[in-house]
Design an enzyme around this catalytic site. Sequence first.
Site, short mmCIF file in Angstrom:
data_model
loop_
_atom_site.label_atom_id
_atom_site.label_comp_id
_atom_site.label_asym_id
_atom_site.label_seq_id
_atom_site.Cartn_x
_atom_site.Cartn_y
_atom_site.Cartn_z
N GLN B 133 52.19 10.50 140.24
CA GLN B 133 50.77 10.20 140.32
C GLN B 133 50.53 8.69 140.28
O GLN B 133 51.09 8.00 139.43
CB GLN B 133 49.98 10.91 139.23
CG GLN B 133 50.54 10.73 137.81
CD GLN B 133 49.67 9.87 136.95
OE1 GLN B 133 48.92 9.05 137.46
NE2 GLN B 133 49.79 10.02 135.64
N TYR B 135 47.92 6.29 139.41
CA TYR B 135 46.63 6.07 138.77
C TYR B 135 46.51 4.62 138.27
O TYR B 135 45.75 3.84 138.78
CB TYR B 135 46.44 7.03 137.57
CG TYR B 135 45.97 8.41 137.93
CD1 TYR B 135 46.21 8.94 139.20
CD2 TYR B 135 45.30 9.20 137.01
CE1 TYR B 135 45.77 10.22 139.53
CE2 TYR B 135 44.87 10.48 137.34
CZ TYR B 135 45.10 10.99 138.60
OH TYR B 135 44.67 12.24 138.91
N GLU B 251 46.22 17.45 131.79
CA GLU B 251 47.24 16.78 131.00
C GLU B 251 46.97 16.95 129.52
O GLU B 251 47.85 17.21 128.73
CB GLU B 251 47.27 15.29 131.37
CG GLU B 251 48.45 14.55 130.76
CD GLU B 251 48.40 13.06 131.03
OE1 GLU B 251 47.29 12.50 131.09
OE2 GLU B 251 49.47 12.46 131.17
#
Lengths: 367, 416
Positions: B133, B135, B251
Amino acid sequence: MNFDFSSEDRMIQEQVRRFLSEQSPLSMHRSVMEGEALQATEVWRGLAELGLQGTAIPEAYGGVGAGYLPLCLVAQELGAVLAAVPFSSSIYLAAEAITCFGSTDQKERYLPKLASGEWIGTLALSEGPEAPTQTNLKVARSADTLSGKKLVVPHGLAADFAVVLVASAAGTDLVIAGLEGVERVAIEIVDPSIAAASLHFEQAQCEGLGNPGEGWAMLETLQHRAAVLYAFEQIGGAEQALNMAVAYAKERFAFGRPIGSFQALKHMMADMYVALKLAESNAYYAAWALQNDAPDLRLAAATARVSATQAFQLCARDNIQVHGGMGFTWAFDCHLFYRRSNYLALALGGLNEWENKLVDALPSAVA
Amino acid sequence: MDFSDTQTETEFRQTARVWIQDNAPAYLQAPLSGSGFGSTRTGDFDPIAEAKKWQKTKAEAGWACIQWPKEYGGRGATPIESVIWGQEEGVYGKLSGTFIIGQGMCAPTQVGTEEQKQRHIPKIVSGEVAWCQGYSEPGAGSDLAALQTKAIIDGDNFVINGQKIWTSGAQHSDYGILITRTDSEVAKHRGLTMFFLDMKSEGVDIRPIKQANGDSGFNEVFFDNVRIPDVQRLGDVGDGWKVALTTLMNERLAIGGSIATGFPEIQALVSELIIASGPANDNQAVRSKLADWYAKSAGLKNTGARAISALSKGEVPGPENSIGKLVAGGMMQDIAKFAVDLQGLGGLVTDPAIARSQAQIQAMLMRSPAVRIEGGTDQILRNIIAERVLGLPEDMRADKGIAFSQIPSSQNTGAR
């Protein structure tokens, strides 16, 4: 897995909460603290009408026989309102001592009167500034009488009898002594609602509790069992102190904004919450261990006690901090929680003592 | 109150246990048990190959991503079954690290078309593909919505330029999800758009970061005119923040309880260590610390058990579960510091060949600062508790309602 209290237990808790919110507001605590009364008598009587003193006392001895799980929740509610009643001394200590170690005859004589709230019992342990040990006790028993002075006896002014730790020919014993005719002197302590006393025994009548010579061992067992219930009182108080802090931080403005929007205060309250959650979860486990006489009851109890003492002391202390100067006035209720948190922290032996009990109970490391 | 399984749970546990006994890579049990503090140990075997193998074995028998619907390769299991599975999988669960981003965060975000779901999710389940990911950025960590990686539309494609950081496993990943800025002239949360991309795309440059502890578990990822087809956009243009929140929620729903605290390590150390006053175990300062840390780790474990009970009753565990990492991270750092302190210079040895337990403490000492930052800093977690659990008012913000391009930053004020 169901690591939660049953809906029946929660119903009892709800009932106690409702009763206490109506009958035992903090103003009631104050009137006991500032006045002459030894306790909030109406609250004590009301609790008895609901049968709560007898929650864990067996039905055969006049109790409800509902076990320790609901009693834990009763303790939590009493802790939340800082109830000015001798519940902890009479039920978690005196009734528990007689339930665990008493003869059938003693149980028949004492438990029904404790369950109904007619009698109040307490535990007389401390004799001075130093912690009692197996070898430093001066209060001594000779056959059916005892002599000597017990200092700081919680609820000692209100109690009808005391379970007393004494030196004896066999080492240490537990005895039961009626307090009629025993000289009592009021002792000022950090939480005046506790009505503490020093008891001066002079050839006072007593009867043995459990086996002679096993006083210290019985005391240890009793303290571990009571620690679970004290832990619930402590988390009840901690949660209420945190609620007070949060409510005030939302209402009070400074620098043009609610003070609860400042991270310095938010983080303080988040830490209070964390301490409370850890303590609550450890107390839940200890409640289960107490109810089921689990092999790890001592470890569970000491763990719950250490966490609960930490949590209540932190929450009560920082509740004052969140309130700022107003928190240090007599008029605000913050000091009531601060006082009670410090009383409960020491009532059953201080943090250091329980840290040692915890480490003693730890299974050895897997190296 | 009852700690035992229900009848159904017992049966499920038994089935899982038997299957694991018959199929798990027993030869990895010993090295995996020594894993921790940011590393997965597989002895002489390649960790990525072993992870893929175990994932595939599980997927073929229906034991991978068991909470997901069967049509995507899952098992359609209940949350409590998922917890039981985790308990039974035990040490082998550490092999799943490679897939945790894909399974924990990316797949649930596949709000894309049904066709995209059919195509990608089963391969995530089987471990055939790994996801990462994108981010965080160098200028956007706790304040994630301050990200600057740009996506500009060009026909059927978006063109990406910018940089991501702390991208775990990017070097082993086939795909990644990526949050970008598509509009700088609206408030910062409203100008974001989410995509997924092939990590082998032209213009993607992955470079490992050397961390403060000397390891390289994370990467920087640079994007130089990378083209992503519009069909790989997740959610609407400008809806990226909403999509990102969904993944972060996933998460944070991961339940604590198994999080490393360092307690077993410190207990083992002091049970053998002799210090100036005698056996460390008998020292009052040591005993006091040990009690405090045990109480905290038991508190975490018991809080985890309460969350499992809530799951078992069909309740959703709330943000109160963010206490796990907050407590464990700080505790691990305190423990490591205390342990080193007890040992004097000997405590500084980092070579496991000379001093195994000291080396482990050293690893904790140097890895624990990251635990207090990754996946939400201690301070962000306290904000979450304060605002979402205690209901305290939001912080006053200097960036509210201002177009992203007008928000003060270290670049546009010249501050450094």
